[in-house]
Write an enzyme that holds these catalytic residues in place. Structure first.
Site, PDB file in Angstrom:
ATOM      1  N   GLU A  41      77.105-114.350   6.275  1.00  0.00           N
ATOM      2  CA  GLU A  41      78.552-114.072   6.243  1.00  0.00           C
ATOM      3  C   GLU A  41      79.136-114.255   7.640  1.00  0.00           C
ATOM      4  O   GLU A  41      80.282-114.673   7.811  1.00  0.00           O
ATOM      5  CB  GLU A  41      78.760-112.625   5.773  1.00  0.00           C
ATOM      6  N   SER A  75      77.903-106.626   7.567  1.00  0.00           N
ATOM      7  CA  SER A  75      76.888-107.296   6.738  1.00  0.00           C
ATOM      8  C   SER A  75      76.588-108.663   7.327  1.00  0.00           C
ATOM      9  O   SER A  75      77.505-109.460   7.539  1.00  0.00           O
ATOM     10  CB  SER A  75      77.400-107.507   5.312  1.00  0.00           C
ATOM     11  N   ARG A  99      84.411-113.275  -0.166  1.00  0.00           N
ATOM     12  CA  ARG A  99      84.079-113.596   1.241  1.00  0.00           C
ATOM     13  C   ARG A  99      84.321-115.071   1.594  1.00  0.00           C
ATOM     14  O   ARG A  99      83.569-115.662   2.382  1.00  0.00           O
ATOM     15  CB  ARG A  99      82.604-113.256   1.554  1.00  0.00           C
TER      16      ARG A  99
HETATM   17  P1  FAD Z   1      86.599-112.952  14.494  1.00  0.00           P
HETATM   18  O1  FAD Z   1      85.162-112.595  14.484  1.00  0.00           O
HETATM   19  O2  FAD Z   1      87.318-112.916  15.784  1.00  0.00           O
HETATM   20  O3  FAD Z   1      86.759-114.356  13.787  1.00  0.00           O
HETATM   21  C1  FAD Z   1      86.108-114.618  12.560  1.00  0.00           C
HETATM   22  C2  FAD Z   1      86.332-116.075  12.151  1.00  0.00           C
HETATM   23  O4  FAD Z   1      87.705-116.298  11.864  1.00  0.00           O
HETATM   24  C3  FAD Z   1      85.993-117.073  13.248  1.00  0.00           C
HETATM   25  O5  FAD Z   1      85.479-118.240  12.673  1.00  0.00           O
HETATM   26  C4  FAD Z   1      87.338-117.342  13.917  1.00  0.00           C
HETATM   27  O6  FAD Z   1      87.361-118.617  14.543  1.00  0.00           O
HETATM   28  C5  FAD Z   1      88.277-117.264  12.734  1.00  0.00           C
HETATM   29  N1  FAD Z   1      89.595-116.750  13.098  1.00  0.00           N
HETATM   30  C6  FAD Z   1      89.881-115.556  13.685  1.00  0.00           C
HETATM   31  N2  FAD Z   1      91.204-115.409  13.811  1.00  0.00           N
HETATM   32  C7  FAD Z   1      91.765-116.537  13.308  1.00  0.00           C
HETATM   33  C8  FAD Z   1      93.111-116.984  13.146  1.00  0.00           C
HETATM   34  N3  FAD Z   1      94.163-116.258  13.562  1.00  0.00           N
HETATM   35  N4  FAD Z   1      93.313-118.180  12.555  1.00  0.00           N
HETATM   36  C9  FAD Z   1      92.287-118.940  12.131  1.00  0.00           C
HETATM   37  N5  FAD Z   1      90.997-118.577  12.270  1.00  0.00           N
HETATM   38  C10 FAD Z   1      90.748-117.389  12.851  1.00  0.00           C
HETATM   39  N6  FAD Z   1      84.165-107.489   6.442  1.00  0.00           N
HETATM   40  C11 FAD Z   1      84.491-107.220   5.161  1.00  0.00           C
HETATM   41  O7  FAD Z   1      84.985-108.097   4.438  1.00  0.00           O
HETATM   42  N7  FAD Z   1      84.278-105.987   4.608  1.00  0.00           N
HETATM   43  C12 FAD Z   1      83.756-104.974   5.316  1.00  0.00           C
HETATM   44  O8  FAD Z   1      83.582-103.880   4.787  1.00  0.00           O
HETATM   45  C13 FAD Z   1      83.397-105.216   6.673  1.00  0.00           C
HETATM   46  N8  FAD Z   1      82.847-104.233   7.418  1.00  0.00           N
HETATM   47  C14 FAD Z   1      82.488-104.481   8.698  1.00  0.00           C
HETATM   48  C15 FAD Z   1      81.918-103.436   9.446  1.00  0.00           C
HETATM   49  C16 FAD Z   1      81.546-103.642  10.762  1.00  0.00           C
HETATM   50  C17 FAD Z   1      80.931-102.510  11.537  1.00  0.00           C
HETATM   51  C18 FAD Z   1      81.765-104.900  11.383  1.00  0.00           C
HETATM   52  C19 FAD Z   1      81.408-105.124  12.814  1.00  0.00           C
HETATM   53  C20 FAD Z   1      82.321-105.944  10.643  1.00  0.00           C
HETATM   54  C21 FAD Z   1      82.688-105.748   9.300  1.00  0.00           C
HETATM   55  N9  FAD Z   1      83.259-106.769   8.513  1.00  0.00           N
HETATM   56  C22 FAD Z   1      83.622-106.512   7.216  1.00  0.00           C
HETATM   57  C23 FAD Z   1      83.455-108.125   9.065  1.00  0.00           C
HETATM   58  C24 FAD Z   1      84.752-108.289   9.925  1.00  0.00           C
HETATM   59  O9  FAD Z   1      85.249-107.045  10.292  1.00  0.00           O
HETATM   60  C25 FAD Z   1      85.830-109.053   9.196  1.00  0.00           C
HETATM   61  O10 FAD Z   1      85.361-110.317   8.813  1.00  0.00           O
HETATM   62  C26 FAD Z   1      87.096-109.251  10.058  1.00  0.00           C
HETATM   63  O11 FAD Z   1      88.145-109.689   9.226  1.00  0.00           O
HETATM   64  C27 FAD Z   1      86.917-110.224  11.209  1.00  0.00           C
HETATM   65  O12 FAD Z   1      88.093-110.228  12.000  1.00  0.00           O
HETATM   66  P2  FAD Z   1      88.042-110.624  13.531  1.00  0.00           P
HETATM   67  O13 FAD Z   1      89.428-110.691  14.044  1.00  0.00           O
HETATM   68  O14 FAD Z   1      87.135-109.709  14.284  1.00  0.00           O
HETATM   69  O15 FAD Z   1      87.387-112.056  13.414  1.00  0.00           O
HETATM   70  N1  EPU Z   2      70.440-100.865  -0.781  1.00  0.00           N
HETATM   71  C1  EPU Z   2      69.065-100.806  -0.707  1.00  0.00           C
HETATM   72  N2  EPU Z   2      68.518-100.263   0.419  1.00  0.00           N
HETATM   73  C2  EPU Z   2      69.284 -99.774   1.443  1.00  0.00           C
HETATM   74  C3  EPU Z   2      70.691 -99.850   1.357  1.00  0.00           C
HETATM   75  C4  EPU Z   2      71.247-100.408   0.216  1.00  0.00           C
HETATM   76  O1  EPU Z   2      68.342-101.216  -1.620  1.00  0.00           O
HETATM   77  O2  EPU Z   2      68.719 -99.288   2.422  1.00  0.00           O
HETATM   78  C5  EPU Z   2      71.044-101.443  -2.011  1.00  0.00           C
HETATM   79  C6  EPU Z   2      71.410-100.357  -3.005  1.00  0.00           C
HETATM   80  O3  EPU Z   2      71.116-100.858  -4.292  1.00  0.00           O
HETATM   81  C7  EPU Z   2      72.904-100.221  -2.806  1.00  0.00           C
HETATM   82  C8  EPU Z   2      73.271-101.664  -2.534  1.00  0.00           C
HETATM   83  O4  EPU Z   2      72.216-102.157  -1.710  1.00  0.00           O
HETATM   84  O5  EPU Z   2      73.549 -99.730  -3.944  1.00  0.00           O
HETATM   85  C9  EPU Z   2      74.628-101.877  -1.886  1.00  0.00           C
HETATM   86  O6  EPU Z   2      74.666-101.266  -0.605  1.00  0.00           O
HETATM   87  P1  EPU Z   2      76.065-100.820   0.025  1.00  0.00           P
HETATM   88  O7  EPU Z   2      76.825 -99.962  -0.913  1.00  0.00           O
HETATM   89  O8  EPU Z   2      75.797-100.279   1.391  1.00  0.00           O
HETATM   90  O9  EPU Z   2      76.920-102.141   0.116  1.00  0.00           O
HETATM   91  P2  EPU Z   2      76.551-103.618   0.558  1.00  0.00           P
HETATM   92  O10 EPU Z   2      76.402-104.464  -0.656  1.00  0.00           O
HETATM   93  O11 EPU Z   2      75.441-103.636   1.524  1.00  0.00           O
HETATM   94  C10 EPU Z   2      79.028-104.462   0.614  1.00  0.00           C
HETATM   95  C11 EPU Z   2      79.807-105.316   1.559  1.00  0.00           C
HETATM   96  C12 EPU Z   2      80.338-104.472   2.723  1.00  0.00           C
HETATM   97  C13 EPU Z   2      81.268-103.418   2.140  1.00  0.00           C
HETATM   98  C14 EPU Z   2      80.467-102.549   1.157  1.00  0.00           C
HETATM   99  C15 EPU Z   2      81.372-101.553   0.426  1.00  0.00           C
HETATM  100  C16 EPU Z   2      78.984-107.590   1.438  1.00  0.00           C
HETATM  101  C17 EPU Z   2      78.151-108.651   2.064  1.00  0.00           C
HETATM  102  N3  EPU Z   2      78.996-106.411   2.051  1.00  0.00           N
HETATM  103  O12 EPU Z   2      77.897-103.998   1.338  1.00  0.00           O
HETATM  104  O13 EPU Z   2      81.074-105.313   3.595  1.00  0.00           O
HETATM  105  O14 EPU Z   2      81.808-102.620   3.162  1.00  0.00           O
HETATM  106  O15 EPU Z   2      79.844-103.389   0.148  1.00  0.00           O
HETATM  107  O16 EPU Z   2      82.180-102.215  -0.489  1.00  0.00           O
HETATM  108  O17 EPU Z   2      79.626-107.841   0.419  1.00  0.00           O
HETATM  109  C18 EPU Z   2      80.857-106.741   5.489  1.00  0.00           C
HETATM  110  O18 EPU Z   2      81.229-107.660   4.751  1.00  0.00           O
HETATM  111  O19 EPU Z   2      80.613-106.909   6.716  1.00  0.00           O
HETATM  112  C19 EPU Z   2      80.675-105.410   4.922  1.00  0.00           C
HETATM  113  C20 EPU Z   2      80.220-104.360   5.634  1.00  0.00           C
END
Ligand code: FAD
Ligand code: EPU
Length: 332
Positions: free
Chosen positions: A320, A224, A156
Site C-alpha cells: 500500500e 498498513s 485503496r
Molecule cells: P504522502 O505520503 O505525502 O503521499 C502519498 C502519495 O500521494 C505519494 O505518492 C505522493 O506523491 C502523492 N501525493 C501526496 N499529495 C499529493 C497531491 N496533493 N497531489 C497528488 N499527489 C499527491 N490510510 C488509510 O487509508 N487508512 C488508515 O486507517 C490509515 N492509517 C494510518 C496510520 C498510520 C499510523 C500511518 C502512518 C498511516 C496510515 N494510513 C492510513 C496511510 C496514510 O495516512 C494515508 O495514505 C494518507 O492519506 C497519506 O497522506 P500524506 O499527505 O501523508 O501522503
Molecule cells: N489479525 C491477526 N493478527 C494480528 C492482528 C490482526 O490475525 O496480530 C487479523 C485479525 O483477523 C483481525 C484482522 O487481522 O480481525 C484485521 O486487523 P485490523 O482490524 O487491525 O485491521 P487491518 O485489516 O489490519 C485495516 C486497514 C487499516 C484500517 C483498519 C480499520 C488496510 C490495508 N488496512 O487494517 O488502514 O485503519 O483496517 O478499518 O486495509 C492503512 O491503510 O494504513 C491502515 C492502517
C-alpha cells in the site's frame, strides 16, 4: 541536500537534493515551469511514502491551505486546500456540526493525500463524501476538476495512482456531508456502541487506533504496509482446508477479502527484524523503524513476507505504501 527524516513518518535518515514549498497555485505553476523534466516527488505529510535511500531530485512539499464552507438545507459543502491536515479537518467538521468523517479520525496525512488511495477505516472510505477533486496538470500547465465518478475510486486506489500519477497535483478537494448522513457503526468494535453519536464514534475510533497502531512520532511507520488481498472463493477454500478458521469478508459472490495481518501472523513474522526494521508485535501488517532502520532492511523484510505469503497461500500481496528510491517510486 535536505534531510527527509522528519518529512516522512517512517523516519529513515535519508536526504533529497532540493526541496520547494508550494503555498499558492501561482507557486505551483512556477515550480513546475522551473522543474521542466527534472525529477520530483510530491509530498504531503509523508505518511504513505518511505524514502529508502537518498532521492536524487526535488521534493515538492504541499502547503496549499484554506477551508471554505457552504451550507444549504440538506448538506454542508467543503472546499479544502490539499495541504490542510486531514485529522484537523475531521475535528473542524465535528466542531461545526457536520458529520461523516468521524470514522476516519486520526488518519495521518494531508487532505490532498486522502483521495490518492481513497483512505478508509472502520467501515467508511473517503470517496463517499468526495464530490470532486481539483488538480493542476503538470504536463498541460492548467487546472482541472475531476468529478467523483472520474476519480475511479476503489479500495485503496484511484486514478491518481495510475493515469494521473506524476501528472496531477491535487490542489483542492470538494466534499459534501449530507445532513441526513447515517452514523456508520457496523464495523467491529464500533458495533458494540448503542445508538452512538458521531462524537461517540470519533472518540471510540481514536481509542481503538491509539491502542492498536504504533504512534509514528514514537516508532516510525507508515500504517498498513500491504493492502488486504481480495481473493477468489477457490483460493479461500484451498486455505480453509488447512486453516478452518481463516478470517474473511465477502466482497462479491465470487471473492472475499482476507486480512493480510492474519496471513503474516500465521507465518510467524511478528517481531522479526532485519537491519532495524521490524514486523510489529501487535499489528503485523505494520512494519516499523526501531530508530536505526534503513531501506535495505525494509526491502529485505517486506520481500521476505511477500515471498512467504505467496508460497504458503498462493496470494500475491501488494504494498500500500509508496517506496521511493534514488530515482523515484520503485516496486517491491
Ligand atoms: P504522502 O505520503 O505525502 O503521499 C502519498 C502519495 O500521494 C505519494 O505518492 C505522493 O506523491 C502523492 N501525493 C501526496 N499529495 C499529493 C497531491 N496533493 N497531489 C497528488 N499527489 C499527491 N490510510 C488509510 O487509508 N487508512 C488508515 O486507517 C490509515 N492509517 C494510518 C496510520 C498510520 C499510523 C500511518 C502512518 C498511516 C496510515 N494510513 C492510513 C496511510 C496514510 O495516512 C494515508 O495514505 C494518507 O492519506 C497519506 O497522506 P500524506 O499527505 O501523508 O501522503
Ligand atoms: N489479525 C491477526 N493478527 C494480528 C492482528 C490482526 O490475525 O496480530 C487479523 C485479525 O483477523 C483481525 C484482522 O487481522 O480481525 C484485521 O486487523 P485490523 O482490524 O487491525 O485491521 P487491518 O485489516 O489490519 C485495516 C486497514 C487499516 C484500517 C483498519 C480499520 C488496510 C490495508 N488496512 O487494517 O488502514 O485503519 O483496517 O478499518 O486495509 C492503512 O491503510 O494504513 C491502515 C492502517
Amino acid at each position: 541536500m535536505v534531510p527527509l527524516k522528519n518529512l516522512h513518518t517512517f523516519g529513515f535518515d535519508t536526504l533529497a537534493q532540493h526541496l520547494v514549498e508550494v503555498h499558492t497555485k501561482d507557486d505551483l505553476v512556477s515550480v513546475f515551469q522551473g522543474l521542466k523534466t527534472k525529477q520530483f516527488y510530491l509530498l504531503g505529510e509523508g505518511s504513505n511514502s518511505i524514502f529508502l535511500e537518498d532521492f536524487a531530485g526535488t521534493i515538492v512539499l504541499n502547503k496549499l491551505k484554506g477551508i471554505q464552507v457552504h451550507e444549504n438545507e440538506n448538506e454542508v459543502g467543503l472546499s479544502v486546500g490539499s495541504g490542510e491536515s486531514w485529522h484537523d479537518l475531521v475535528e473542524y467538521t465535528l466542531s461545526i456540526g457536520a458529520y461523516g468523517f468521524e470514522n476516519l479520525a486520526l488518519i495521518p496525512g494531508t487532505v490532498g493525500g486522502a483521495p490518492i488511495q481513497n483512505i478508509g477505516a472502520y467501515g467508511v472510505e473517503i470517496e463517499k463524501f468526495i464530490a470532486s477533486v481539483e488538480y493542476y496538470d503538470i504536463h498541460l500547465n492548467s487546472f482541472h476538476i475531476l468529478n467523483h465518478q472520474d476519480c475511479h475510486f476503489v479500495y485503496r486506489d484511484s486514478i491518481f495512482k495510475h493515469q494521473l500519477f506524476n501528472k496531477a497535483v491535487i490542489t483542492k478537494v470538494n466534499f459534501i456531508l449530507p445532513k441526513n448522513n447515517r452514523v456508520e457503526h457496523s464495523y467491529a468494535p464500533l458495533n458494540q456502541l448503542v445508538e452512538p453519536t458521531p462524537i461517540d464514534i470519533f472518540n471510540k475510533v481514536i481509542e481503538v487506533r491509539t491502542e492498536k497502531l504504533p504512534n509514528p512520532k514514537v516508532l516510525g511507520n507508515a500504517g498498513s504496509f500491504f493492502k488486504n488481498p481480495v481473493v477468489t472463493n477457490k483460493v479461500l477454500n484451498e486455505i480453509k482446508m488447512r486453516y478452518t478458521s481463516v478470517p474473511h469478508y465477502k466482497v462479491s459472490h465470487t471473492s472475499v477479502k482476507i486480512p493480510a495481518a492474519w496471513l503474516i501472523d500465521q507465518l510467524g513474522f511478528k517481531g522479526k527484524m532485519y537491519l532495524g526494521v521490524k514486523c510489529h508485535e501487535r499489528q503485523p501488517l505494520v512494519l516499523v523503524n526501531i530508530g536505526s532502520g534503513n531501506g535495505r532492511g525494509l526491502l529485505m523484510l517486506a520481500r521476505q513476507i511477500k515471498q512467504d505469503v505467496s508460497n504458503a497461500f498462493n496470494i500475491e500481496l501488494e504494498n500500500e505504501v509508496r517506496l521511493v528510491g534514488k530515482n523515484g517510486v520503485i516496486d517491491l
